[in-house]
Motif scaffolding. Structure first.
Motif, PDB file in Angstrom:
ATOM      1  N   LEU A 179       0.829  -1.205   0.000  1.00  0.00           N
ATOM      2  CA  LEU A 179       0.000   0.000   0.000  1.00  0.00           C
ATOM      3  C   LEU A 179       0.860   1.251   0.000  1.00  0.00           C
ATOM      4  CD1 LEU A 179      -2.787   1.305   0.154  1.00  0.00           C
ATOM      5  CD2 LEU A 179      -2.705   1.039   2.639  1.00  0.00           C
ATOM      6  N   LEU A 180       1.877   1.286   0.843  1.00  0.00           N
ATOM      7  CA  LEU A 180       2.755   2.450   0.910  1.00  0.00           C
ATOM      8  C   LEU A 180       3.475   2.693  -0.415  1.00  0.00           C
ATOM      9  CD1 LEU A 180       4.269   1.919   4.464  1.00  0.00           C
ATOM     10  CD2 LEU A 180       2.883   3.880   3.755  1.00  0.00           C
ATOM     11  N   MET A 181       3.986   1.616  -1.027  1.00  0.00           N
ATOM     12  CA  MET A 181       4.741   1.778  -2.277  1.00  0.00           C
ATOM     13  C   MET A 181       3.839   2.193  -3.430  1.00  0.00           C
ATOM     14  SD  MET A 181       7.684  -1.193  -2.188  1.00  0.00           S
ATOM     15  CE  MET A 181       8.385  -0.610  -3.756  1.00  0.00           C
ATOM     16  N   GLN A 182       2.609   1.711  -3.450  1.00  0.00           N
ATOM     17  CA  GLN A 182       1.703   2.097  -4.521  1.00  0.00           C
ATOM     18  C   GLN A 182       1.261   3.553  -4.413  1.00  0.00           C
ATOM     19  OE1 GLN A 182      -1.105  -1.048  -6.057  1.00  0.00           O
ATOM     20  NE2 GLN A 182      -0.445  -2.072  -4.186  1.00  0.00           N
ATOM     21  N   GLN A 183       1.446   4.127  -3.222  1.00  0.00           N
ATOM     22  CA  GLN A 183       1.143   5.541  -3.017  1.00  0.00           C
ATOM     23  C   GLN A 183       2.427   6.314  -2.725  1.00  0.00           C
ATOM     24  OE1 GLN A 183      -1.960   6.766  -3.380  1.00  0.00           O
ATOM     25  NE2 GLN A 183      -2.755   4.725  -3.811  1.00  0.00           N
ATOM     26  N   ALA A 184       3.542   5.855  -3.265  1.00  0.00           N
ATOM     27  CA  ALA A 184       4.851   6.453  -2.977  1.00  0.00           C
ATOM     28  C   ALA A 184       4.836   7.960  -3.236  1.00  0.00           C
ATOM     29  CB  ALA A 184       5.928   5.789  -3.819  1.00  0.00           C
ATOM     30  N   GLY A 185       5.443   8.691  -2.305  1.00  0.00           N
ATOM     31  CA  GLY A 185       5.497  10.141  -2.407  1.00  0.00           C
ATOM     32  C   GLY A 185       4.342  10.841  -1.728  1.00  0.00           C
ATOM     33  N   SER A 186       3.276  10.093  -1.428  1.00  0.00           N
ATOM     34  CA  SER A 186       2.095  10.676  -0.783  1.00  0.00           C
ATOM     35  C   SER A 186       2.027  10.238   0.674  1.00  0.00           C
ATOM     36  CB  SER A 186       0.811  10.237  -1.499  1.00  0.00           C
ATOM     37  OG  SER A 186       0.807  10.651  -2.851  1.00  0.00           O
ATOM     38  N   VAL A 187       1.484  11.107   1.501  1.00  0.00           N
ATOM     39  CA  VAL A 187       1.302  10.783   2.911  1.00  0.00           C
ATOM     40  C   VAL A 187       0.013   9.994   3.078  1.00  0.00           C
ATOM     41  CG1 VAL A 187       1.001  11.701   5.232  1.00  0.00           C
ATOM     42  CG2 VAL A 187       2.510  12.874   3.619  1.00  0.00           C
ATOM     43  N   LEU A 188       0.096   8.875   3.779  1.00  0.00           N
ATOM     44  CA  LEU A 188      -1.088   8.096   4.140  1.00  0.00           C
ATOM     45  C   LEU A 188      -1.306   8.256   5.630  1.00  0.00           C
ATOM     46  CD1 LEU A 188      -0.527   4.827   2.067  1.00  0.00           C
ATOM     47  CD2 LEU A 188      -2.138   6.660   1.607  1.00  0.00           C
ATOM     48  N   THR A 189      -2.486   8.700   6.001  1.00  0.00           N
ATOM     49  CA  THR A 189      -2.770   8.898   7.412  1.00  0.00           C
ATOM     50  C   THR A 189      -2.885   7.560   8.126  1.00  0.00           C
ATOM     51  OG1 THR A 189      -5.188   8.862   7.167  1.00  0.00           O
ATOM     52  CG2 THR A 189      -4.069  10.982   6.820  1.00  0.00           C
ATOM     53  N   ARG A 190      -2.791   7.606   9.429  1.00  0.00           N
ATOM     54  CA  ARG A 190      -2.950   6.387  10.217  1.00  0.00           C
ATOM     55  C   ARG A 190      -4.334   5.783   9.983  1.00  0.00           C
ATOM     56  NH1 ARG A 190       0.878   5.744  14.172  1.00  0.00           N
ATOM     57  NH2 ARG A 190      -0.526   4.468  15.438  1.00  0.00           N
ATOM     58  N   GLU A 191      -5.343   6.647   9.874  1.00  0.00           N
ATOM     59  CA  GLU A 191      -6.708   6.165   9.634  1.00  0.00           C
ATOM     60  C   GLU A 191      -6.807   5.452   8.290  1.00  0.00           C
ATOM     61  OE1 GLU A 191      -5.883   9.215  10.604  1.00  0.00           O
ATOM     62  OE2 GLU A 191      -6.633   9.179  12.676  1.00  0.00           O
ATOM     63  N   GLN A 192      -6.169   5.993   7.255  1.00  0.00           N
ATOM     64  CA  GLN A 192      -6.191   5.350   5.938  1.00  0.00           C
ATOM     65  C   GLN A 192      -5.504   3.985   5.984  1.00  0.00           C
ATOM     66  OE1 GLN A 192      -4.349   8.705   3.873  1.00  0.00           O
ATOM     67  NE2 GLN A 192      -6.150   8.844   2.544  1.00  0.00           N
ATOM     68  N   LEU A 193      -4.382   3.921   6.672  1.00  0.00           N
ATOM     69  CA  LEU A 193      -3.638   2.666   6.755  1.00  0.00           C
ATOM     70  C   LEU A 193      -4.428   1.609   7.510  1.00  0.00           C
ATOM     71  CD1 LEU A 193      -0.110   4.177   7.410  1.00  0.00           C
ATOM     72  CD2 LEU A 193      -0.842   2.980   5.340  1.00  0.00           C
ATOM     73  N   PHE A 194      -5.026   1.984   8.621  1.00  0.00           N
ATOM     74  CA  PHE A 194      -5.835   1.023   9.371  1.00  0.00           C
ATOM     75  C   PHE A 194      -7.031   0.563   8.558  1.00  0.00           C
ATOM     76  CE2 PHE A 194      -3.775   2.348  13.392  1.00  0.00           C
ATOM     77  CZ  PHE A 194      -3.536   1.087  13.899  1.00  0.00           C
ATOM     78  N   SER A 195      -7.683   1.490   7.859  1.00  0.00           N
ATOM     79  CA  SER A 195      -8.866   1.138   7.082  1.00  0.00           C
ATOM     80  C   SER A 195      -8.535   0.128   5.997  1.00  0.00           C
ATOM     81  CB  SER A 195      -9.466   2.400   6.457  1.00  0.00           C
ATOM     82  OG  SER A 195     -10.563   2.084   5.625  1.00  0.00           O
ATOM     83  N   GLN A 196      -7.420   0.317   5.298  1.00  0.00           N
ATOM     84  CA  GLN A 196      -7.068  -0.549   4.180  1.00  0.00           C
ATOM     85  C   GLN A 196      -6.438  -1.866   4.620  1.00  0.00           C
ATOM     86  OE1 GLN A 196      -7.872  -0.145   1.070  1.00  0.00           O
ATOM     87  NE2 GLN A 196      -8.792   1.852   1.414  1.00  0.00           N
ATOM     88  N   ILE A 197      -5.676  -1.848   5.698  1.00  0.00           N
ATOM     89  CA  ILE A 197      -4.926  -3.053   6.102  1.00  0.00           C
ATOM     90  C   ILE A 197      -5.654  -3.859   7.165  1.00  0.00           C
ATOM     91  CG2 ILE A 197      -2.732  -3.935   6.965  1.00  0.00           C
ATOM     92  CD1 ILE A 197      -2.598  -2.544   4.223  1.00  0.00           C
ATOM     93  N   TRP A 198      -6.239  -3.189   8.143  1.00  0.00           N
ATOM     94  CA  TRP A 198      -6.885  -3.908   9.244  1.00  0.00           C
ATOM     95  C   TRP A 198      -8.406  -3.812   9.213  1.00  0.00           C
ATOM     96  CZ3 TRP A 198      -2.027  -1.783   9.896  1.00  0.00           C
ATOM     97  CH2 TRP A 198      -1.041  -2.655  10.369  1.00  0.00           C
ATOM     98  N   GLY A 199      -8.949  -2.947   8.382  1.00  0.00           N
ATOM     99  CA  GLY A 199     -10.395  -2.799   8.297  1.00  0.00           C
ATOM    100  C   GLY A 199     -10.898  -1.652   9.150  1.00  0.00           C
ATOM    101  N   THR A 200     -12.014  -1.082   8.749  1.00  0.00           N
ATOM    102  CA  THR A 200     -12.537   0.101   9.423  1.00  0.00           C
ATOM    103  C   THR A 200     -13.050  -0.197  10.824  1.00  0.00           C
ATOM    104  OG1 THR A 200     -14.682  -0.293   8.367  1.00  0.00           O
ATOM    105  CG2 THR A 200     -13.191   1.238   7.270  1.00  0.00           C
ATOM    106  N   ASP A 201     -13.300  -1.481  11.115  1.00  0.00           N
ATOM    107  CA  ASP A 201     -13.853  -1.830  12.423  1.00  0.00           C
ATOM    108  C   ASP A 201     -12.776  -2.255  13.425  1.00  0.00           C
ATOM    109  OD1 ASP A 201     -13.216  -4.115  11.028  1.00  0.00           O
ATOM    110  OD2 ASP A 201     -14.769  -5.314  11.976  1.00  0.00           O
ATOM    111  N   TRP A 202     -11.503  -2.025  13.088  1.00  0.00           N
ATOM    112  CA  TRP A 202     -10.416  -2.433  13.978  1.00  0.00           C
ATOM    113  C   TRP A 202     -10.554  -1.749  15.328  1.00  0.00           C
ATOM    114  CZ3 TRP A 202      -6.802  -5.758  15.082  1.00  0.00           C
ATOM    115  CH2 TRP A 202      -5.731  -5.394  15.897  1.00  0.00           C
ATOM    116  N   MET A 203     -10.579  -2.566  16.395  1.00  0.00           N
ATOM    117  CA  MET A 203     -10.740  -2.040  17.740  1.00  0.00           C
ATOM    118  C   MET A 203      -9.529  -2.353  18.613  1.00  0.00           C
ATOM    119  SD  MET A 203     -13.656  -0.546  17.660  1.00  0.00           S
ATOM    120  CE  MET A 203     -14.053  -0.323  19.388  1.00  0.00           C
ATOM    121  N   GLY A 204      -8.468  -2.815  17.995  1.00  0.00           N
ATOM    122  CA  GLY A 204      -7.301  -3.225  18.755  1.00  0.00           C
ATOM    123  C   GLY A 204      -6.366  -2.069  19.070  1.00  0.00           C
ATOM    124  N   ASP A 205      -5.207  -2.422  19.564  1.00  0.00           N
ATOM    125  CA  ASP A 205      -4.185  -1.452  19.941  1.00  0.00           C
ATOM    126  C   ASP A 205      -3.658  -0.772  18.682  1.00  0.00           C
ATOM    127  OD1 ASP A 205      -1.994  -0.065  20.904  1.00  0.00           O
ATOM    128  OD2 ASP A 205      -1.375  -1.658  22.265  1.00  0.00           O
TER     129      ASP A 205
END
Length: 232
Positions: A164-190
């Motif tokens: 995900l990071l490499m496909q968006q190289a040069g752009s900032v991905l927020t923590r919320e975007q990363l969690f949504s795409q990798i762990w899902g929007t319902d992630w309730m963990g640490d």
């Protein structure tokens, strides 16, 4: 018609789940133990696996590890174990999602459909292409990563995050975007699990993890992967 494989030995649960899923338009397969589940993943190639942890002989943790040796099929772990460490362990072993029993039927359906949408989105992103930035290379079709000529041994989530990071190289991905795409929007963990994965990736791709060239922290926002002109 998407196929869902249920790996669970509790017929009191698998019967109603089969009925529910078939009513929602899914084809359903059921395996009563880990060995049968592994054979079904190989022979039937399901679209989603629902994997119980408390299985006879081979538990769900072991089954998840074995599946990840040969398949990237989405895995949703199902368990009465509600401890946060159990959830994190499942995700670290390669599961894509984790539901604690008992769960609402519509919650299960929502999780399955969410994962299928993510898979379709991933498939649409030119799966035959390769990404090369500096000495880091991704083969998206084979789901392999390299630094120079050396293949990197990445965990499932590490690969997803790096891709995900490499496909968006040069752009900032927020923590919320990363969690949504990798762990899902319902992630309730640490939320520190993201920082742990970033640290692991830096240890594998950076010459000096304490002074990262590729994965850069954007304070109070998120992370970015260096653009092609920045990395050498």
């Amino acid at each position: 018609m998407p196929t869902v494989l249920i790996i669970d030995d509790d017929e009191r649960l698998t019967g109603p789940m089969r009925f529910l899923l078939e009513a929602q338009g899914f084809a359903v397969l059921v395996a009563g133990d880990g060995a049968a589940g592994l054979r079904a993943v190989i022979d039937e190639r399901p679209d989603v696996v629902l994997l119980d942890i408390m299985l006879p002989a081979m538990d769900g943790w072991q089954v998840c590890q074995e599946i990840r040796r040969f398949s990237q099929v989405p895995i949703i772990m199902l368990s009465a174990l509600g401890m946060e460490l159990d959830r994190i362990r499942g995700l670290e072993l390669g599961a894509d999602d984790y539901l604690t029993k008992p769960f609402a039927s519509q919650e299960l359906i929502a999780h399955i459909r969410s994962i299928l949408r993510r898979v379709q989105w991933d498939t649409a992103r030119a799966p035959d292409s390769r990404l090369v930035i500096g000495r880091v290379r991704l083969d998206l079709a084979a789901r392999r990563a390299y630094k120079g000529d050396v293949e990197l041994a990445l965990r499932h989530k590490e690969y997803e995050l790096l891709s995900l990071l490499m496909q968006q190289a040069g752009s900032v991905l927020t923590r919320e975007q990363l969690f949504s795409q990798i762990w899902g929007t319902d992630w309730m963990g640490d939320t520190r699990t993201l920082d742990v994965h970033i640290r692991w990736l830096r240890q594998k791709i950076e010459d000096d993890p304490s002074a990262p060239q590729y994965i850069q922290t954007v304070r109070n926002v998120g992370y970015r992967f260096a653009g092609a002109r920045e990395a050498t």
